[in-house]
Design an enzyme around this catalytic site. Structure first.
Site, short mmCIF file in Angstrom:
data_model
loop_
_atom_site.label_atom_id
_atom_site.label_comp_id
_atom_site.label_asym_id
_atom_site.label_seq_id
_atom_site.Cartn_x
_atom_site.Cartn_y
_atom_site.Cartn_z
CB SER A 29 -0.90 -0.17 1.20
OG SER A 29 -1.64 1.37 1.34
CE1 TYR A 52 -3.90 -2.06 5.27
CE2 TYR A 52 -3.42 0.30 4.64
CZ TYR A 52 -3.82 -0.95 4.36
OH TYR A 52 -3.92 -1.33 2.83
#
Ligand SMILES: NC(=O)c1ccc[n+]([C@@H]2O[C@H](COP(=O)([O-])OP(=O)(O)OC[C@H]3O[C@@H](n4cnc5c(N)ncnc54)[C@H](OP(=O)(O)O)[C@@H]3O)[C@@H](O)[C@H]2O)c1
Length: 285
Positions: A145, A158
């Site tokens: 990501s 995250y």
């Protein structure tokens, strides 16, 4: 020879579309999901694209670490090879760092980091054997990501899991290069998938009355809900399919205009200005 692709987390989003695109590109796709009762969307998409016969469904939960070598052995027994592994399964845990419990953070790492590590380790002996005598051992594609490169407030868990994945993968790529195994990181910005709704997880106390940060956390959640622009997920699945067919791929593929802006503004702007802009947009000050 028919190429075999193993993909995790294909019940929705990037994994689902990648399964379809790779099947359309001629791969035989082993599409895995942790709960086979969520197979409807994939089966429908495969039928619509006319690729049902190229997609084989299997159950796989990447946090059931002990089961992974057996699952890989079973695929190898049926197909005799595994050419591409797409480590896609994941979720996002939200909440101020102060409010996230250690077991919640460990859970985030179990899926977004240790799950990918464990499945990759299970597949490596097969790819190593395929790579003997200079032929291509295989592709390992990690769905990271932009959060693996830069961090936002309220998603520290995250970001930490994706940063860990980036570091591990960068090393792995160097270690297996001599074996003909190509290791790649795909780093999407925001794309319209279930990760923002059905699969978002909020820390137990993060938005509750118990949290000293609840008002700021609620403001942030509202910004994400109302202001975030999300791209067309097909861009990502097409990129992954292209990488899987590239005999000499790069290490990193940053995708999405928002991801490019974040990445370059962090590198080019003076740090204090960058933080000021980010905090204003996040509305947590
Ligand atoms: N969409 C974005 O904006 C974005 C941006 C950057 C990176 N990513 C990354 O892209 C990947 C795919 O996410 P997505 O956006 O496509 O979200 P998604 O639609 O929520 O898909 C996530 C998939 O992962 C599966 N999964 C979760 N935990 C699992 C486990 N323990 N074992 C096996 N499967 C598991 C989910 O299965 P269930 O159906 O059972 O929940 C689902 O199939 C993730 O790694 C995510 O971090 C997404």
């Amino acid at each position: 020879m028919e190429k075999i692709a193993l993909i995790t987390g294909t019940s929705s989003g990037i994994g689902l579309l990648t399964a379809i695109d790779m099947a359309k590109a001629g791969f035989r796709v082993i599409a895995t999901m942790r709960d086979l009762s969520r197979n409807t969307r994939l089966l429908q998409a495969a039928a619509d694209a006319g690729v049902s016969d190229r997609i084989e469904l299997r159950r796989l939960d990447i946090t059931e670490f002990d089961s992974l070598p057996g699952a890989v052995a079973e695929i190898f027994r049926h197909h005799g090879r595994i050419d591409v592994l797409v480590n896609n399964a994941g979720y996002a845990l939200g909440g101020f760092a102060e409010d996230i419990q250690l077991d919640e953070l460990r859970g985030q790492f179990d899926t977004n980091f240790f799950g990918h590590v464990a499945l990759t380790r299970a597949v490596l002996p097969t790819m190593r054997a395929q790579g003997v005598s200079g032929s291509l051992g295989g592709h390992i594609i990690m769905i990271s990501s932009i959060s693996g490169l830069v961090s936002n407030p309220v998603t520290s868990s995250y970001s930490a899991s994706k940063h860990a994945l980036e570091g591990w993968t960068e090393s792995l790529r160097l270690e297996v290069r001599a074996l003909g195994i190509k290791v790649v990181l795909v780093e999407p910005g925001a794309y319209d998938t279930d990760i923002w709704e059905r699969n978002v997880r909020i820390g137990k106390i993060a938005l509750s009355e118990e949290s000293a940060n609840k008002d700021r956390a609620r403001r942030f959640a509202n910004v994400v809900k109302t202001k975030l622009r999300k791209g067309d997920t097909r861009e990502v699945s097409r990129l992954i399919t292209r990488i899987a067919q590239d005999p000499n791929p790069n290490l990193r593929y940053l995708i999405g205009k928002d991801a490019q802006i974040r990445y370059w503004s962090q590198r080019l702007l003076p740090w204090k200005l960058y933080e000021k802009i980010l905090l204003k947009a996040s509305q947590i000050d």
